[in-house]
Write an enzyme that holds these catalytic residues in place. Structure first.
Site, PDB file in Angstrom:
ATOM      1  N   LYS A 111      53.756  56.688   7.742  1.00  0.00           N
ATOM      2  CA  LYS A 111      53.481  55.432   7.295  1.00  0.00           C
ATOM      3  C   LYS A 111      53.985  54.958   6.060  1.00  0.00           C
ATOM      4  CE  LYS A 111      48.583  54.616   9.423  1.00  0.00           C
ATOM      5  NZ  LYS A 111      47.276  54.518   8.844  1.00  0.00           N
ATOM      6  N   LYS A 193      53.634  52.350  23.389  1.00  0.00           N
ATOM      7  CA  LYS A 193      52.009  52.080  23.088  1.00  0.00           C
ATOM      8  C   LYS A 193      51.554  50.648  23.298  1.00  0.00           C
ATOM      9  CE  LYS A 193      48.760  54.393  20.372  1.00  0.00           C
ATOM     10  NZ  LYS A 193      48.439  55.100  19.235  1.00  0.00           N
ATOM     11  N   LYS A 196      48.731  45.676  19.576  1.00  0.00           N
ATOM     12  CA  LYS A 196      48.471  44.282  19.210  1.00  0.00           C
ATOM     13  C   LYS A 196      49.516  43.508  18.540  1.00  0.00           C
ATOM     14  CE  LYS A 196      47.313  45.085  14.408  1.00  0.00           C
ATOM     15  NZ  LYS A 196      47.004  44.390  13.347  1.00  0.00           N
TER      16      LYS A 196
END
Ligand code: TRP
Length: 330
Positions: A111, A193, A196
């Site tokens: 991240k 994946k 959104k």
């Protein structure tokens, strides 16, 4: 006594992947455990976020979890920032965890590259807050995806080190790595994946999609020209086929093997309409209840407030024990 605790980030724009990945598993665990489920808004601010969207995302996640079948009369559902013990316990545990332990966290390394300003200190200490979430409730079982295994091992290490230094106060938790959690991939690309943030709405089934939109998206999903194989080995190198069969298995509560035992030898022209029916049947009631709840934010807020009061009443005495153990003046 067995107690389940789990947390989920308030991501907003919820879709089939969120439902099959975690939420459905949470619902199932209510039958066998005392469950405490937390929408982890404190964790959500460790990466750049939009402050105008966070409260709505928190409500939306609560609405989705409730619509999927979490029973707030039995299960505790709340948002993390409403129970101060999480941040307070996390601070104490930061003096237990070693920087060397955090330096090894894979999710931090993944991240940190995504933030142009460099990672926040909060992102670095994220797993310590996660340990506090779990340890504040003496949770024995923590259902998570495989990517969270390292964070759970850290929570155990922190509990054991605390207990060695200050006496047996904390309960090291067990991970329950979700075998049932299906990894749902994009309907346009079986190797990415379902997300959104994919610009193509056709790549995912949103919890706001009407029945005919759901059916259309499934029928137009990317597949291939072959018939379905009769065993999982035949899905090798066919990511789209694997994804659609996986969704079918997850939604009907069976295995990929048994789906292929039924559908092997048949083509997508037959399989997709059946998958569309299964998906609509499973999601339509959730979509409807999700819409109803989102139109009634007062009801969601009341559930979260009640959950926070019940959660706080469990966490407060544990925090006091921790404070006594480390020697803070009462
Ligand atoms: N880190 C978890 C995730 O990204 C969310 C989480 C926060 C969590 N606190 C938790 C999960 C405590 C289980 C227990 O999925």
């Amino acid at each position: 006594m067995n107690r389940v605790f789990s947390g989920i980030q308030p991501t907003g724009n919820l879709h089939l992947g969120n439902y099959l990945g975690a939420i459905r598993n949470w619902v199932a665990m209510q039958a066998d455990y005392d469950c405490i489920y937390c929408i982890v808004d404190l964790h959500a601010i460790t990466m750049p976020h939009d402050p105008r969207a966070l409260a709505q995302a928190t409500r939306d996640m609560a609405a989705a979890v409730l619509a999927a079948g979490i029973d707030p009369a039995k299960t505790i559902l709340f948002h993390q920032s409403a129970v101060t013990a999480h941040a307070e316990l996390a601070w104490t545990l930061m003096s237990i965890a070693r920087t060397g332990w955090l330096d090894r966290m894979v999710q931090f390394k993944e991240k940190r590259g995504k933030d142009a300003e460099g990672p926040s200190v909060g992102l670095y200490t994220y797993p310590v807050l996660q340990a506090a979430d779990i340890l504040a409730y003496r949770a024995t079982h923590v259902p998570v995806g495989a990517d969270q295994k390292q964070h759970l091992e850290l929570a155990r290490d922190i509990a054991v080190k605390f207990n060695t230094a200050y006496g047996e106060v904390l309960t090291p938790p067990q991970p329950v790595i979700g075998a049932a959690a299906a990894r749902v991939m994009s309907l346009r690309d079986g190797s990415a994946k379902m997300s959104k943030s994919d610009p193509s709405a056709a790549s995912r089934i949103d919890l706001t999609d009407e029945a005919d939109t759901i059916a259309q998206k499934i029928k137009r999903a990317k597949s291939d020209a072959d018939v379905l194989p009769d065993s999982p080995a035949g899905l090798e190198g066919r990511p789209e086929a694997r994804n659609l069969v996986g969704i079918y298995a997850a939604l009907t509560g069976t295995t990929i093997e048994s789906v292929l035992a039924e559908w092997g030898g048949k083509g997508f022209g037959a399989f997709k309409p059946a998958l569309a029916d299964v998906t609509v049947a499973a999601l339509a009631p959730i979509v409807a209840e999700y819409a109803r709840l989102r139109a009634d934010p007062g009801q969601i807020d009341a559930v979260l407030r009640d959950g926070a009061a019940r959660a706080g009443a469990i966490a407060a005495p544990l925090l006091q024990e921790v404070y006594d153990a480390v020697g803070f003046l009462r």
